[in-house]
Enzyme design. Structure first.
Site, PDB file in Angstrom:
ATOM      1  N   TYR A   1     -24.785   6.029   3.762  1.00  0.00           N
ATOM      2  CA  TYR A   1     -25.531   5.729   2.522  1.00  0.00           C
ATOM      3  C   TYR A   1     -26.440   4.540   2.688  1.00  0.00           C
ATOM      4  CZ  TYR A   1     -22.913   1.577   0.960  1.00  0.00           C
ATOM      5  OH  TYR A   1     -22.394   0.310   0.833  1.00  0.00           O
TER       6      TYR A   1
ATOM      7  N   THR B   1     -12.980  -3.188  -9.695  1.00  0.00           N
ATOM      8  CA  THR B   1     -14.038  -3.091 -10.708  1.00  0.00           C
ATOM      9  C   THR B   1     -13.601  -2.072 -11.757  1.00  0.00           C
ATOM     10  OG1 THR B   1     -15.654  -3.552  -8.991  1.00  0.00           O
ATOM     11  CG2 THR B   1     -16.494  -2.620 -11.044  1.00  0.00           C
TER      12      THR B   1
ATOM     13  N   ASP C   1       0.853  -1.187   0.000  1.00  0.00           N
ATOM     14  CA  ASP C   1       0.000   0.000   0.000  1.00  0.00           C
ATOM     15  C   ASP C   1       0.890   1.239   0.000  1.00  0.00           C
ATOM     16  OD1 ASP C   1      -3.232   0.341   0.764  1.00  0.00           O
ATOM     17  OD2 ASP C   1      -1.985   2.130   1.020  1.00  0.00           O
TER      18      ASP C   1
ATOM     19  N   LYS D   1     -19.351  -7.879 -13.653  1.00  0.00           N
ATOM     20  CA  LYS D   1     -19.346  -7.117 -12.395  1.00  0.00           C
ATOM     21  C   LYS D   1     -20.059  -5.774 -12.574  1.00  0.00           C
ATOM     22  CE  LYS D   1     -18.888  -5.305  -8.531  1.00  0.00           C
ATOM     23  NZ  LYS D   1     -17.919  -4.976  -7.534  1.00  0.00           N
TER      24      LYS D   1
ATOM     25  N   ARG E   1     -16.663  -8.883  -5.062  1.00  0.00           N
ATOM     26  CA  ARG E   1     -18.107  -8.715  -4.801  1.00  0.00           C
ATOM     27  C   ARG E   1     -18.330  -8.528  -3.304  1.00  0.00           C
ATOM     28  NH1 ARG E   1     -20.550 -13.391  -8.757  1.00  0.00           N
ATOM     29  NH2 ARG E   1     -21.347 -12.005 -10.387  1.00  0.00           N
ATOM     30  N   VAL E   2     -17.603  -7.534  -2.753  1.00  0.00           N
ATOM     31  CA  VAL E   2     -17.733  -7.374  -1.296  1.00  0.00           C
ATOM     32  C   VAL E   2     -18.705  -6.256  -0.968  1.00  0.00           C
ATOM     33  CG1 VAL E   2     -15.436  -8.233  -0.805  1.00  0.00           C
ATOM     34  CG2 VAL E   2     -15.777  -5.774  -1.198  1.00  0.00           C
TER      35      VAL E   2
ATOM     36  N   CYS F   1     -20.343   1.437  -4.909  1.00  0.00           N
ATOM     37  CA  CYS F   1     -20.470   0.598  -6.108  1.00  0.00           C
ATOM     38  C   CYS F   1     -21.569   1.076  -7.049  1.00  0.00           C
ATOM     39  CB  CYS F   1     -20.850  -0.819  -5.735  1.00  0.00           C
ATOM     40  SG  CYS F   1     -19.940  -1.549  -4.466  1.00  0.00           S
TER      41      CYS F   1
END
Ligand code: SAJ
Length: 449
Positions: A339, A137, A45, A223, A171-172, A277
Site C-alpha cells: 500500500y 484506535t 497474546d 487520533k 501513532r505508529v 489506518c
C-alpha cells in the site's frame, strides 16, 4: 486519591508491573520499550506461536523494523519482558495497556470482538487500584460505551473508584515503529485530570515528545481526526487531479503552483489510499458521531479515494481502445502490490482493488513488487508480452526502469502511471503512450515549461 498516589510512586520507581495486551505492530514495540525503560512487562497474546517466538527473543513482525529485533532480544534475555497467553498471570498488574485490533466491517461499523474479549479477560483478574489504558484506535465514545461496562461487569469493580481508565491512542507507522513511539507526541486521555497526569508520568518513560493531557473522548477524537484529516486532503488532491485530467492540465504542475500560495499544502494524487489506518479511522470518527449527525465530507472523501483504482481502469481502457483493444483477455503488468512505497505491507492495498476490477473484466494481471514475497520476480520479465504496464506504488526500484526495454517487451506501448513516477516526456521519447493520474495534456510535448 490514595490509590493513584501509590501508583505514581510505583511508576517513578519503575516498580509498577505492566501488561501489554495484544503483541502486534503496536503492542510489541511498546512492550519492548517499557521493558527497556526498566519496567517488568508481561505481554499477552492469543496466538501461542507468537508468544513462543517472543519468549525466544525473536520478533514475529514482518517487514523491516529498525532496532526492534535487537531490543526484543535484549529485554527477553534480561527477563524484563516475557509473553504469555494466560490472563491469570496479570493478577498483580498495576498498569494494563490494550493494543488489540479494532477493524471495521464492510458497512464501516467498528468490530470490537477483540477489544471486548481483552477487557472481559482482563476484568476477571483486574487488581484494585490498577490503571487500564486503551492504545488501540477506537471510535470516539468507545471507552465509555464498551470498555468501561465490560471491565466493570467482569471485575465487579467500579471504574474511577476501584480501578482507573484512560486512552492513549498509538501513532505508529510500519517501518518506523520504535522511532514513532519515541518521537511522536501523544495524548494522555484520562477519566480525570489526576489519571491523565499519572498516564503522562508513565509515558514519559518512553516518549521523548509532547505528552498532552486531556479527557478520554478528546484523545479518541484526536487520533481518528488526524487520519480523517489526511484522508480528506488526499481526496482533495485526487479530485483536483481528475479535474486536471479532464480539462487538460498537469496536476503536478498545478499542485506546485497552488502550494506556492501561503497556507496551501495540496498532497499527492494517486492510484488509491491503502494501509491499516487511513482507510479505517475516518469511519471510526464518523461512527463516533453516528446517529447524531449527517456527515458529508468524511464519507465523500472515502468514496473519492476508494474510487481511484476504478479511475486507473478507465485510463487503461482508454489507452487500449486506441489500439482497438479492450480489457477482456488483456494481459496487464501491475507494478506494486504494497500500500506504500518501500513497504511490504499490503493491507487494504489499492492494487488488490485494481486486480479485482480487472478480473471482473476478464483481464489477466501479472503482479510485481520488490518487497512482497510472492511478487518479487524480475520487473522486465514480468512485463514480457503484456499489453500495458500500470505503476501502482512509487517504489524506488521502478523510477529508473529501462523504458527502451519496456517498449520492446510490451505488446502495446502503454504506461498507466498511478503514482506519477515516470516523466511523460521521457516516456514519449521511447515511443510509449503515457497516461498518468492528473496528466491531462493531449501530449507530453505540449507542456509549457
Ligand atoms: N497517499 C496518497 N497521497 C498522499 C499520501 C498518501 O495517495 O499524498 C496514499 C499512500 O499511497 C497510501 C495511503 O495514502 O496508500 C496512506 O499513506 P500514509 O502516508 O498516510 O501512510 P500510513 O497509512 O502509514 O499513515 C500513517 C498514519 N499514522 C498513524 O496512523 C499513526 C498517518 O497519520 C501518518 O500521517 C502517516 O503514517 C505518516 O506519514 O507518518
Amino acid at each position: 486519591m490514595k490509590q493513584l498516589q501509590s501508583l505514581n510512586k510505583k511508576i517513578k520507581s519503575k516498580k509498577a508491573k505492566v501488561a501489554v495486551i495484544g503483541l502486534g505492530y503496536v503492542g510489541l514495540p511498546v512492550a519492548c520499550m517499557l521493558a527497556d525503560a526498566g519496567f517488568k512487562v508481561i505481554g499477552v497474546d492469543l496466538k501461542q506461536d507468537r508468544v513462543d517466538l517472543i519468549n525466544q527473543g525473536i520478533s514475529p513482525i514482518e517487514g523491516k523494523e529498525p532496532g526492534l529485533s535487537d531490543l526484543l532480544h535484549s529485554v527477553v534475555e534480561n527477563g524484563a519482558l516475557r509473553a504469555t497467553t494466560q490472563y491469570d498471570e496479570l493478577k498483580e498488574i498495576d498498569i494494563a495497556l490494550i493494543d488489540v485490533e479494532t477493524p471495521i466491517d464492510d458497512n464501516h461499523i467498528p468490530q470490537y470482538v477483540a477489544l471486548r474479549s481483552a477487557c472481559n479477560s482482563l476484568g476477571n483478574v483486574l487488581k484494585t487500584g490498577a490503571l487500564v489504558v486503551i492504545e488501540s484506535t477506537v471510535a470516539p465514545g468507545t471507552v465509555e460505551t464498551v470498555v468501561r461496562p465490560t471491565l466493570e461487569e467482569s471485575s465487579g469493580k467500579v471504574a474511577g473508584v476501584d480501578f482507573f481508565l484512560g486512552a492513549c491512542p498509538e501513532r505508529v507507522m510500519p517501518g518506523k515503529l520504535l522511532m514513532n513511539l519515541e518521537s511522536m507526541s501523544r495524548v494522555c486521555g484520562g477519566e480525570s485530570q489526576d489519571v491523565a497526569e499519572t498516564m503522562k508520568e508513565f509515558y514519559a518513560s518512553i516518549v521523548q515528545s509532547d505528552l498532552d493531557t486531556a479527557d478520554i473522548i478528546t484523545a479518541e477524537i484526536t487520533k481518528t481526526a488526524e487520519n480523517a484529516y489526511r484522508d480528506v486532503n488526499i481526496a482533495f488532491a485526487n479530485e483536483l487531479a481528475i479535474i486536471c485530467q479532464s480539462i487538460g492540465a498537469d496536476f503536478l504542475r498545478v499542485r506546485d503552483l497552488v502550494n506556492k500560495s501561503p497556507g496551501r499544502h495540496v498532497l499527492f494524487a494517486g492510484a488509491g489510499v491503502g494501509g491499516h489506518c487511513i482507510p479505517k479511522d475516518p469511519w471510526l470518527l464518523a461512527y463516533g458521531a453516528q446517529g447524531k449527525l449527517d456527515l458529508k465530507l468524511i464519507p465523500a472523501a472515502r468514496s473519492v479515494n476508494d474510487s481511484m483504482p476504478k479511475h486507473i481502469v478507465k485510463l487503461l481502457n482508454k489507452a487500449l481502445k486506441h489500439y482497438g483493444e479492450g480489457l477482456k483477455n488483456a494481459k496487464i503488468a501491475i507494478l506494486g502490490y504494497a500500500y506504500l512505497a518501500e513497504s511490504d505491507d499490503s493491507r487494504n492495498s489499492p492494487s488488490k482493488k485494481l486486480i479485482e476490477l480487472l478480473g471482473d473484466e476478464n483481464a489477466v494481471c501479472v503482479v510485481q513488487d520488490p518487497y512482497v514475497e510472492k511478487y518479487q520476480q524480475d520487473i522486465l520479465d514480468c512485463i514480457n508480452g503484456c499489453d500495458a504496464i500500470i505503476f501502482m506504488v512509487a517504489h524506488e526500484a521502478y523510477k529508473d526502469i529501462d523504458l527502451g526495454e519496456v517498449k520492446k517487451r510490451l505488446r502495446f506501448p502503454i504506461i498507466i502511471d498511478g503514482r506519477r513516477i515516470i516523466d511523460p516526456d521521457r516516456a514519449n521519447q521511447f515511443g510509449l503512450d503515457y497516461y498518468g493520474i492528473g496528466f491531462g495534456l493531449s501530449k507530453p510535448g505540449s507542456l509549457i515549461r
